[in-house]
Design an enzyme around this catalytic site. Structure first.
Site, PDB file in Angstrom:
ATOM      1  CB  THR A 138       5.828   3.713 -14.850  1.00  0.00           C
ATOM      2  OG1 THR A 138       5.410   3.606 -13.433  1.00  0.00           O
ATOM      3  CG2 THR A 138       6.397   2.783 -15.188  1.00  0.00           C
TER       4      THR A 138
ATOM      5  CG  HIS B 153      11.582   7.428  -4.936  1.00  0.00           C
ATOM      6  ND1 HIS B 153      11.161   5.848  -5.273  1.00  0.00           N
ATOM      7  CD2 HIS B 153      10.545   7.795  -4.239  1.00  0.00           C
ATOM      8  CE1 HIS B 153      10.077   5.594  -4.622  1.00  0.00           C
ATOM      9  NE2 HIS B 153       9.530   7.000  -4.099  1.00  0.00           N
ATOM     10  NE  ARG B 154      14.975  11.493 -11.165  1.00  0.00           N
ATOM     11  CZ  ARG B 154      14.711  12.459 -11.940  1.00  0.00           C
ATOM     12  NH1 ARG B 154      15.037  13.741 -11.375  1.00  0.00           N
ATOM     13  NH2 ARG B 154      14.026  12.214 -13.013  1.00  0.00           N
TER      14      ARG B 154
ATOM     15  N   GLY C 172       0.925  -1.153  -0.057  1.00  0.00           N
ATOM     16  CA  GLY C 172       0.162   0.076  -0.058  1.00  0.00           C
ATOM     17  C   GLY C 172       0.855   1.302   0.052  1.00  0.00           C
TER      18      GLY C 172
ATOM     19  CB  SER D 135       3.667  -0.509   2.258  1.00  0.00           C
ATOM     20  OG  SER D 135       4.124  -0.646   0.740  1.00  0.00           O
ATOM     21  N   GLY D 136       6.632   0.870   2.278  1.00  0.00           N
ATOM     22  CA  GLY D 136       8.051   0.500   2.146  1.00  0.00           C
ATOM     23  C   GLY D 136       8.321  -0.279   0.970  1.00  0.00           C
TER      24      GLY D 136
ATOM     25  CD  GLU E  86      11.892  11.089 -15.478  1.00  0.00           C
ATOM     26  OE1 GLU E  86      11.177  12.006 -16.408  1.00  0.00           O
ATOM     27  OE2 GLU E  86      12.103  11.881 -14.508  1.00  0.00           O
TER      28      GLU E  86
ATOM     29  NE  ARG F 108      14.229   4.784  -1.686  1.00  0.00           N
ATOM     30  CZ  ARG F 108      12.925   4.896  -1.535  1.00  0.00           C
ATOM     31  NH1 ARG F 108      12.504   5.869  -0.533  1.00  0.00           N
ATOM     32  NH2 ARG F 108      11.984   4.240  -2.187  1.00  0.00           N
ATOM     33  NE  ARG F 109      16.672   5.788  -8.840  1.00  0.00           N
ATOM     34  CZ  ARG F 109      15.482   6.516  -8.885  1.00  0.00           C
ATOM     35  NH1 ARG F 109      14.387   6.655  -8.362  1.00  0.00           N
ATOM     36  NH2 ARG F 109      15.755   7.468  -9.836  1.00  0.00           N
TER      37      ARG F 109
END
Length: 404
Positions: free
Chosen positions: A255, A272-273, A231, A234-235, A284, A275-276
């Protein structure tokens, strides 16, 4: 070359003294781990730790034949009082080699963090790479690695990028036995520890395990296709990223694209970027089928729910008349094409999707339509994946697990 792991835990040991965490509470009996130390052919001891003599005896080995004791941890002296009969503990300067009277050659590998790594070549030609906690080799590339190591002992869970770097340089190949050491309480022991190691193409072994370098064994084989469900918040995305962080050159397929003027969405994308790993490449796009058909590095697709939104936009699914006329058939064809591509892909791929249908029924027809179509998509993709996880409150639950 015979390696006996006298300990496989963090320098503090596992459980950590006085630590009340759940992982430490469960690290009892065979799950307890002494600080990592390795006995090589009974002659070379890498790291001197508390209870090394007793640990050797439990594993059926005496330390009486040890001719050299080398330290990896970032300190200037032995970790504990030197047991009687053992030579003084020392450290090889970075880049230099040492010949041991037993016939072993040891080269100190420079690290990008405090500590010393060691490359050990046995009299039989077997090759071992042993890295300190949180350490990764610095300056390693394909010009400095003649062939893959037989065994690599590394902080796989605490520093997965080290393993990615070794794979990129050719130091770790398909036949390399990668064993997780310096295991800490960040990963729950037991099945969860095994699952995370397998995802990294590694394994964890109990204290006292003896390994023969170069001996054939079935290599750890991460699943080719994994679906991670969960969900909101949720991780699930973090769990998906963790499954590929020990592999170099991952292609992250976003996406969702960009949304002009939506600062909150831009902040989400930015987090997000950040931590990658820097070595990952971001695309994209919602054109997943061509990517799945190509040869190349692993794919991380985040997420199928946004891919479905785009597919329903193209099919005119939000208009009841358009949906009834040909939108439904267009969407079914596009989903079938994607599912077939997942089935046929030769790339390692991790797909992320939202798990829906467990909450309030959407108030609109279009909302219910999206919920139903996403449920069908998740079902179809899960059927083609060897591994399916459901993440709840950051805890991954294994729904499906097929092994070769």
């Amino acid at each position: 070359m015979e390696l006996t792991l006298l300990g496989t835990g963090t320098p503090e040991g596992l459980p950590r003294p006085g630590c009340p965490c759940a992982a430490c509470a469960a690290s009892v009996g065979t799950r307890a781990r002494a600080a990592t130390a390795v006995l090589v052919d009974g002659a070379l001891l890498l790291d001197l730790t508390p209870g090394a003599v007793l640990a050797g005896a439990r594993a059926g080995h005496s330390l009486a034949g040890v001719r050299q004791v080398l330290l990896t941890h970032p300190h200037d002296g032995p970790a504990v009082e030197l047991p009687p009969g053992l030579p003084d503990a020392g450290r090889v300067p970075d880049g230099q080699e040492l010949s041991v009277i037993s016939g072993h050659r040891v080269r100190a590998v420079p690290m990008d963090a405090p500590g010393t790594g060691y490359e050990v070549t046995g009299p039989d030609g077997g090759r071992l790479l042993y890295l300190p906690p949180h350490g990764a080799p610095s300056g390693t590339d394909r010009t400095t690695v003649p062939r893959p190591y037989d065994v690599v002992l590394a902080d796989v869970l605490g520093r997965p990028q080290a393993l990615a770097r070794l794979r990129a340089s050719g130091a770790v190949g398909p036949a390399t036995d990668v064993i997780a050491v310096h295991v800490d309480h960040d990963t729950p022991p037991g099945r969860e520890l095994e699952r995370r190691c397998t995802a990294a193409g590694a394994r964890a072994v109990p204290d006292g395990t003896t390994v023969i370098a170069g001996e054939y064994r079935a290599a750890a084989d991460p699943p080719r296709r994994t679906l991670v469900l969960g969900g909101a918040r949720s991780g699930k995305s973090f769990e998906a990223e963790r499954r590929l962080e020990s592999f170099p050159e991952v292609v992250y397929v976003a996406t969702g694209g960009t949304r002009d003027g939506d600062t909150e969405w831009a902040q989400r994308v930015g987090l997000h970027r950040e931590r990658r790993p820097a070595s990952w490449r971001t695309l994209e796009t919602c054109e997943l089928v061509p990517l799945l058909a190509e040869e190349g590095p692993p794919l991380l697709v985040d997420c199928l729910a946004l891919w479905l939104t785009d597919a329903m936009d193209r099919a005119g699914a939000w208009d009841d008349a358009e949906w009834a006329r040909h939108g439904q058939h267009q969407l079914r064809d596009r989903v079938a094409e994607l599912v077939a591509a997942v089935r046929a892909t030769r790339r390692r791929v991790v797909l992320v999707s939202n798990e829906v249908g467990a909450g309030v029924v959407p108030a609109t027809a279009s909302g219910r339509r999206f919920r139903d179509e996403l449920g069908r998509l998740n079902n179809a993709v899960a059927g083609e994946c060897e591994h399916v996880l459901l993440v709840v409150a950051g805890q991954p639950l294994v729904l499906k697990e097929q092994r070769g």
